[in-house]
Design a protein around this motif. Structure first.
Motif, PDB file in Angstrom:
ATOM      1  N   GLU A   1     -55.306  42.741 -49.532  1.00 16.93           N
ATOM      2  CA  GLU A   1     -55.699  44.148 -49.680  1.00 16.93           C
ATOM      3  C   GLU A   1     -57.023  44.420 -48.981  1.00 16.93           C
ATOM      4  N   ASN A   2     -57.967  43.496 -49.121  1.00 13.01           N
ATOM      5  CA  ASN A   2     -59.284  43.624 -48.503  1.00 13.01           C
ATOM      6  C   ASN A   2     -59.167  43.660 -46.977  1.00 13.01           C
ATOM      7  N   ILE A   3     -58.356  42.770 -46.419  1.00  9.14           N
ATOM      8  CA  ILE A   3     -58.170  42.709 -44.967  1.00  9.14           C
ATOM      9  C   ILE A   3     -57.520  43.989 -44.449  1.00  9.14           C
ATOM     10  N   GLN A   4     -56.533  44.489 -45.156  1.00  9.26           N
ATOM     11  CA  GLN A   4     -55.807  45.665 -44.687  1.00  9.26           C
ATOM     12  C   GLN A   4     -56.700  46.906 -44.628  1.00  9.26           C
ATOM     13  N   ARG A   5     -57.749  46.954 -45.456  1.00  8.33           N
ATOM     14  CA  ARG A   5     -58.666  48.098 -45.419  1.00  8.33           C
ATOM     15  C   ARG A   5     -59.476  48.132 -44.132  1.00  8.33           C
ATOM     16  N   ASP A   6     -59.847  46.944 -43.625  1.00 11.96           N
ATOM     17  CA  ASP A   6     -60.673  46.860 -42.418  1.00 11.96           C
ATOM     18  C   ASP A   6     -60.346  45.541 -41.720  1.00 11.96           C
ATOM     19  N   PRO A   7     -59.220  45.482 -40.993  1.00 16.00           N
ATOM     20  CA  PRO A   7     -58.743  44.199 -40.454  1.00 16.00           C
ATOM     21  C   PRO A   7     -59.726  43.495 -39.526  1.00 16.00           C
ATOM     22  N   ALA A   8     -60.523  44.226 -38.781  1.00 15.68           N
ATOM     23  CA  ALA A   8     -61.352  43.608 -37.737  1.00 15.68           C
ATOM     24  C   ALA A   8     -62.419  42.673 -38.283  1.00 15.68           C
ATOM     25  N   ILE A   9     -62.753  42.771 -39.574  1.00 14.38           N
ATOM     26  CA  ILE A   9     -63.855  41.948 -40.087  1.00 14.38           C
ATOM     27  C   ILE A   9     -63.390  40.586 -40.596  1.00 14.38           C
ATOM     28  N   TRP A  10     -62.074  40.274 -40.476  1.00 14.13           N
ATOM     29  CA  TRP A  10     -61.594  38.939 -40.851  1.00 14.13           C
ATOM     30  C   TRP A  10     -61.604  38.036 -39.627  1.00 14.13           C
ATOM     31  N   LEU A  11     -61.556  36.714 -39.837  1.00 13.95           N
ATOM     32  CA  LEU A  11     -61.677  35.740 -38.754  1.00 13.95           C
ATOM     33  C   LEU A  11     -60.313  35.472 -38.124  1.00 13.95           C
TER      34      LEU A  11
ATOM     35  N   TRP B   1     -60.224  44.207 -29.790  1.00 11.81           N
ATOM     36  CA  TRP B   1     -61.575  44.427 -29.274  1.00 11.81           C
ATOM     37  C   TRP B   1     -62.571  44.594 -30.421  1.00 11.81           C
ATOM     38  N   ASP B   2     -62.193  45.347 -31.440  1.00 11.95           N
ATOM     39  CA  ASP B   2     -63.076  45.548 -32.594  1.00 11.95           C
ATOM     40  C   ASP B   2     -63.410  44.208 -33.237  1.00 11.95           C
ATOM     41  N   PHE B   3     -62.410  43.315 -33.306  1.00 19.67           N
ATOM     42  CA  PHE B   3     -62.655  41.989 -33.877  1.00 19.67           C
ATOM     43  C   PHE B   3     -63.687  41.222 -33.050  1.00 19.67           C
ATOM     44  N   TYR B   4     -63.522  41.170 -31.724  1.00 25.63           N
ATOM     45  CA  TYR B   4     -64.452  40.413 -30.886  1.00 25.63           C
ATOM     46  C   TYR B   4     -65.865  40.976 -30.967  1.00 25.63           C
ATOM     47  N   GLU B   5     -65.975  42.295 -30.965  1.00 29.10           N
ATOM     48  CA  GLU B   5     -67.304  42.897 -31.042  1.00 29.10           C
ATOM     49  C   GLU B   5     -67.963  42.572 -32.384  1.00 29.10           C
ATOM     50  N   HIS B   6     -67.184  42.631 -33.457  1.00 30.92           N
ATOM     51  CA  HIS B   6     -67.724  42.304 -34.775  1.00 30.92           C
ATOM     52  C   HIS B   6     -68.104  40.828 -34.863  1.00 30.92           C
ATOM     53  N   LEU B   7     -67.258  39.943 -34.324  1.00 23.72           N
ATOM     54  CA  LEU B   7     -67.513  38.504 -34.381  1.00 23.72           C
ATOM     55  C   LEU B   7     -68.834  38.149 -33.699  1.00 23.72           C
TER      56      LEU B   7
ATOM     57  N   VAL C   1     -54.449  33.202 -29.641  1.00 24.00           N
ATOM     58  CA  VAL C   1     -54.428  32.997 -31.093  1.00 24.00           C
ATOM     59  C   VAL C   1     -54.639  34.317 -31.816  1.00 24.00           C
ATOM     60  N   VAL C   2     -55.653  35.078 -31.377  1.00 24.93           N
ATOM     61  CA  VAL C   2     -55.968  36.360 -32.013  1.00 24.93           C
ATOM     62  C   VAL C   2     -54.791  37.327 -31.880  1.00 24.93           C
ATOM     63  N   ALA C   3     -54.241  37.447 -30.663  1.00 24.60           N
ATOM     64  CA  ALA C   3     -53.137  38.381 -30.430  1.00 24.60           C
ATOM     65  C   ALA C   3     -51.913  38.001 -31.262  1.00 24.60           C
ATOM     66  N   ARG C   4     -51.604  36.704 -31.330  1.00 22.43           N
ATOM     67  CA  ARG C   4     -50.443  36.254 -32.097  1.00 22.43           C
ATOM     68  C   ARG C   4     -50.639  36.525 -33.590  1.00 22.43           C
ATOM     69  N   ASN C   5     -51.836  36.235 -34.095  1.00 20.54           N
ATOM     70  CA  ASN C   5     -52.107  36.465 -35.514  1.00 20.54           C
ATOM     71  C   ASN C   5     -52.006  37.948 -35.874  1.00 20.54           C
ATOM     72  N   LEU C   6     -52.571  38.792 -35.039  1.00 19.09           N
ATOM     73  CA  LEU C   6     -52.545  40.231 -35.324  1.00 19.09           C
ATOM     74  C   LEU C   6     -51.131  40.794 -35.225  1.00 19.09           C
ATOM     75  N   ARG C   7     -50.394  40.363 -34.231  1.00 20.67           N
ATOM     76  CA  ARG C   7     -49.031  40.872 -34.026  1.00 20.67           C
ATOM     77  C   ARG C   7     -48.134  40.503 -35.211  1.00 20.67           C
TER      78      ARG C   7
ATOM     79  N   LEU D   1     -64.119  33.955 -52.036  1.00 18.94           N
ATOM     80  CA  LEU D   1     -64.234  34.919 -50.954  1.00 18.94           C
ATOM     81  C   LEU D   1     -63.555  34.393 -49.710  1.00 18.94           C
ATOM     82  N   GLY D   2     -63.306  35.299 -48.769  1.00 18.02           N
ATOM     83  CA  GLY D   2     -62.697  34.931 -47.508  1.00 18.02           C
ATOM     84  C   GLY D   2     -63.689  35.064 -46.372  1.00 18.02           C
ATOM     85  N   HIS D   3     -63.236  34.734 -45.173  1.00 18.05           N
ATOM     86  CA  HIS D   3     -64.076  34.889 -43.982  1.00 18.05           C
ATOM     87  C   HIS D   3     -64.078  36.364 -43.563  1.00 18.05           C
TER      88      HIS D   3
END
Length: 303
Positions: free
Chosen positions: A276-286, A67-73, A45-51, A119-121
């Motif tokens: 715009e918020n996600i694009q600045r730091d993508p790893a912090i979104w769900l 990896w940054d996403f999983y570590e942050h989560l 799911v994560v790989a498909r969404n990011l791609r 707000l978003g996740h």
């Protein structure tokens, strides 16, 4: 049995809440590696969404982002009890910086009975309960909407922690009735109602479609309909990760009074600001959320 589960969850949260930061950091790394490499939790799911969301990124860049996403989560999950057990002073000094919250004071001075916060996740949304202190200084009480968890014990502990710093927790399905009560009661304290508005809607609750992160995306519009009905000010809460322990929440005014906005305008603006918020730091979104489960019909317009 449920009461036993409740006390076990309370003990686990208490232990996490009093664990030193170095231990949380180390445990986060180990558990993230376990989720990512061994259990492979929602890796597809994560790989498909990011791609799909970042078609210009290389395979290596996407793997680093994964990896940054999983570590942050994992860090967010483990550190939330730790953060919520902190004092008001430490919360606002070390974990949450608020920018623009004084605009809510301008709204109350104009006689606003409520404000809508969208707000978003992003980041650690549990930390935002600490915003209740600053919001109270502007004459409003923070009210957070939530979706009830399947585990009664975990749901009860979560609600207790979220209300520990003065925020009210309200089930999403009850917000319509709550708003009617608030608007009819002149003595009720004005509310800043926080909607996490980026969940996937069920087909019958799709408000509109936009192109979001390169994909047709369905949106809930319940927050907008409430804001337009009662002519409420609306804010987007823009999140910046200063570190995995510290976030900045910036109040971006989208409308001083949504009653004069066109249908769909607030929701489309929210989608744009969130992207715009996600694009600045993508790893912090769900990214593990199945956000793109639905496809628009041929007769549905995509903004």
């Amino acid at each position: 049995m449920e009461s036993i589960r409740y006390y076990l969850v309370r003990i686990a949260y208490w232990l996490l809440g009093h664990m030193p930061w170095w231990a949380i950091e180390g445990l986060s790394y180990v558990l993230a590696a376990l989720l990512y490499s061994v259990l492979r939790y929602r890796r597809r799911v994560v790989a498909r969404n990011l791609r799909a969301s970042f078609p210009d990124k290389s395979a290596l860049e996407l793997r680093v982002l994964e990896w940054d996403f999983y570590e942050h989560l994992v860090h967010q999950f483990l550190s939330s009890p730790k953060v919520l057990y902190q004092s008001r002073e430490r919360l606002l000094a070390e974990h949450l910086t608020l920018v623009g919250v004084e605009q809510l004071g301008e709204d109350t001075a104009r006689g606003a009975r409520a404000a809508v916060l969208l707000l978003g996740h992003l980041g650690n949304w549990e930390v935002l309960t600490a915003a209740s202190y600053a919001i109270a200084e502007e004459g409003m009480q923070l009210e957070q909407l939530y979706r009830q968890l399947k585990s009664e014990a975990l749901d009860r502990v979560q609600r207790e922690l979220r209300s520990r710093h003065g925020a009210i927790t309200t089930l999403k399905g009850d917000i319509g009735r709550r708003m009617v009560e608030l608007m009819r009661s002149p003595d009720a304290e004005p509310r800043a109602v926080a909607f996490i508005a980026d969940q996937t809607p069920t087909p019958q609750h799709i408000g509109l479609w936009t192109r979001f992160l390169h994909q047709p995306t369905a949106w809930l519009d319940g927050a907008e309909r409430i804001a337009r009905k009662y002519d409420l000010p609306v804010y987007y809460i823009d999140i910046t990760r200063l570190s995995n322990r510290h976030y900045e929440a910036r109040f971006v005014r989208m409308s001083a009074g949504a009653g004069s906005t066109a249908p769909g305008e607030i929701t489309r603006q929210f989608a744009s600001l969130l992207e715009e918020n996600i694009q600045r730091d993508p790893a912090i979104w769900l990214w593990s959320h199945k956000r793109w489960k639905h496809s628009p019909r041929e007769d549905e317009h995509i903004y």
